[in-house]
Enzyme design. Structure first.
Site, PDB file in Angstrom:
ATOM      1  N   HIS A  41      31.588  66.209 -46.457  1.00  0.00           N
ATOM      2  CA  HIS A  41      32.623  65.223 -46.844  1.00  0.00           C
ATOM      3  C   HIS A  41      32.968  64.296 -45.679  1.00  0.00           C
ATOM      4  O   HIS A  41      33.353  63.152 -45.869  1.00  0.00           O
ATOM      5  CB  HIS A  41      33.901  65.929 -47.290  1.00  0.00           C
ATOM      6  CG  HIS A  41      33.861  66.446 -48.692  1.00  0.00           C
ATOM      7  ND1 HIS A  41      33.609  65.651 -49.789  1.00  0.00           N
ATOM      8  CD2 HIS A  41      34.058  67.687 -49.190  1.00  0.00           C
ATOM      9  CE1 HIS A  41      33.648  66.382 -50.898  1.00  0.00           C
ATOM     10  NE2 HIS A  41      33.927  67.624 -50.558  1.00  0.00           N
ATOM     11  N   ASP A  89      29.410  71.938 -49.055  1.00  0.00           N
ATOM     12  CA  ASP A  89      30.024  70.953 -48.152  1.00  0.00           C
ATOM     13  C   ASP A  89      29.584  71.185 -46.701  1.00  0.00           C
ATOM     14  O   ASP A  89      30.390  71.569 -45.841  1.00  0.00           O
ATOM     15  CB  ASP A  89      31.557  71.012 -48.283  1.00  0.00           C
ATOM     16  CG  ASP A  89      32.236  69.860 -47.547  1.00  0.00           C
ATOM     17  OD1 ASP A  89      33.462  69.959 -47.326  1.00  0.00           O
ATOM     18  OD2 ASP A  89      31.552  68.883 -47.190  1.00  0.00           O
ATOM     19  N   SER A 183      38.436  69.815 -40.372  1.00  0.00           N
ATOM     20  CA  SER A 183      37.279  70.074 -41.241  1.00  0.00           C
ATOM     21  C   SER A 183      35.979  69.994 -40.453  1.00  0.00           C
ATOM     22  O   SER A 183      35.855  69.196 -39.520  1.00  0.00           O
ATOM     23  CB  SER A 183      37.256  69.046 -42.367  1.00  0.00           C
ATOM     24  OG  SER A 183      38.457  69.139 -43.068  1.00  0.00           O
ATOM     25  N   GLY A 184      35.049  70.836 -40.833  1.00  0.00           N
ATOM     26  CA  GLY A 184      33.752  70.860 -40.156  1.00  0.00           C
ATOM     27  C   GLY A 184      33.708  71.892 -39.052  1.00  0.00           C
ATOM     28  O   GLY A 184      32.635  72.295 -38.615  1.00  0.00           O
TER      29      GLY A 184
HETATM   30  O1  LIG Z   1      39.433  66.259 -42.030  1.00  0.00           O
HETATM   31  C1  LIG Z   1      39.069  66.135 -43.214  1.00  0.00           C
HETATM   32  O2  LIG Z   1      39.232  66.997 -44.105  1.00  0.00           O
HETATM   33  C2  LIG Z   1      38.390  64.914 -43.609  1.00  0.00           C
HETATM   34  N1  LIG Z   1      37.762  64.776 -44.788  1.00  0.00           N
HETATM   35  C3  LIG Z   1      37.237  63.510 -44.830  1.00  0.00           C
HETATM   36  C4  LIG Z   1      36.530  62.860 -45.813  1.00  0.00           C
HETATM   37  C5  LIG Z   1      36.127  61.565 -45.614  1.00  0.00           C
HETATM   38  C6  LIG Z   1      36.431  60.943 -44.416  1.00  0.00           C
HETATM   39  F1  LIG Z   1      36.021  59.676 -44.240  1.00  0.00           F
HETATM   40  C7  LIG Z   1      37.129  61.555 -43.394  1.00  0.00           C
HETATM   41  C8  LIG Z   1      37.544  62.856 -43.633  1.00  0.00           C
HETATM   42  C9  LIG Z   1      38.279  63.760 -42.859  1.00  0.00           C
HETATM   43  N2  LIG Z   1      38.800  63.559 -41.585  1.00  0.00           N
HETATM   44  C10 LIG Z   1      39.789  62.634 -41.407  1.00  0.00           C
HETATM   45  O3  LIG Z   1      40.296  62.017 -42.307  1.00  0.00           O
HETATM   46  C11 LIG Z   1      40.221  62.419 -40.006  1.00  0.00           C
HETATM   47  C12 LIG Z   1      40.557  61.020 -39.583  1.00  0.00           C
HETATM   48  C13 LIG Z   1      41.575  62.085 -39.670  1.00  0.00           C
HETATM   49  C14 LIG Z   1      42.118  62.719 -38.451  1.00  0.00           C
HETATM   50  C15 LIG Z   1      43.062  63.686 -38.605  1.00  0.00           C
HETATM   51  C16 LIG Z   1      43.593  64.283 -37.465  1.00  0.00           C
HETATM   52  C17 LIG Z   1      43.158  63.922 -36.202  1.00  0.00           C
HETATM   53  C18 LIG Z   1      42.187  62.953 -36.076  1.00  0.00           C
HETATM   54  C19 LIG Z   1      41.645  62.339 -37.200  1.00  0.00           C
END
Ligand SMILES: O=C(O)c1[nH]c2ccc(F)cc2c1NC(=O)[C@H]1C[C@@H]1c1ccccc1
Length: 232
Positions: A41, A89, A183-184
């Site tokens: 994702h 995922d 995530s990841g």
């Molecule tokens: O973390 C996730 O679950 C996730 N899932 C997605 C799906 C599409 C997508 F384009 C991005 C993501 C994304 N990451 C985010 O939005 C990251 C940008 C946000 C963020 C949060 C905290 C600290 C730094 C940066």
């Protein structure tokens, strides 16, 4: 990471920050010298651009001895991943070159035996994701310990209502939890990566919505296949 703590610097040397234009987007972790595992994702809105992968970091901004930003040669989302659900995922990233391994950059082994981690097992998860409900983004790596909850509890009608498959696992999300940006990253139980934080949008810190991870063991053959077939 909600209601966790700042990680001990460089004690999670497998952690990776997936970045676009210098901005952290998702976590990931080193599974081989030239390979990082993350969540599919996370690459949904990259508009075809490749991530850059930051290894050896504790702070996202300060200079650190073994911190280095790697270019990515190729990205391999699992063929079953899609925008409509959390299935398959997973995202494999091949670095442009082998990472230089050292005290702050190390490979983390992942579970290859396809057997559920017992409920109540306490695992740990780390990331540079949001640390409060205002969406504050940390500069330093945070971590938190979370107990595994059974798939049956996680699939209860009032929780994830049957959407958690055998290829997923859950941890309790009461107060302490993963959140956007984590995530990841890996769910580490007994020093082994058992899961990858799924990157579908999920409320954080609400016990009614446990954290969901993609279990890695069921995908060991896919991971080995991609690493073997890609050049180098
Ligand atoms: O973390 C996730 O679950 C996730 N899932 C997605 C799906 C599409 C997508 F384009 C991005 C993501 C994304 N990451 C985010 O939005 C990251 C940008 C946000 C963020 C949060 C905290 C600290 C730094 C940066």
């Amino acid at each position: 990471i909600l209601r966790g703590s700042v990680a001990r610097p460089h004690l999670k040397p497998y952690m990776a920050s997936l970045q676009l234009d210098g901005q952290h987007v998702c976590g990931g972790f080193l599974i081989a010298e030239q390979w990082v595992l993350s969540a599919a994702h996370c690459a949904e809105e990259t508009d075809g651009k490749l991530f850059q992968v930051l290894l050896g970091a504790h702070s996202l901004t300060e200079p650190e001895p073994h911190k280095r930003l790697y270019q990515v040669r190729a990205q391999f989302p699992h063929p079953g991943s899609n925008i409509h659900n959390n299935k398959d995922d997973l995202l494999l990233l091949q670095l442009e070159e082998k990472a230089e391994l050292n005290a702050d950059v190390r490979v983390l082994p992942f579970q290859r035996e396809d057997r559920d981690v017992a409920a109540d097992t306490v695992c740990e998860v780390a990331g540079w994701g949001t640390i409060d409900h205002s969406g504050t983004r940390p500069d330093k790596l945070h971590q938190v310990e979370r107990p595994v909850i059974s798939r049956d509890v996680c699939n209860h009608r009032t929780r994830h209502d049957g959407t958690v498959t055998r290829n997923m696992m859950c941890t309790d999300s009461r107060r302490k939890d993963t959140c956007k940006g984590d995530s990841g990253g890996p769910l580490v139980c007994g020093g082994v990566a058992e899961g990858v934080v799924t990157a579908g949008s999920r409320v954080c810190g609400n016990y009614k919505k446990p954290a969901i991870y993609t279990r890695i063991a069921p995908y060991a053959a896919w991971i080995d296949g991609v690493m073997a077939s890609a050049d180098g």
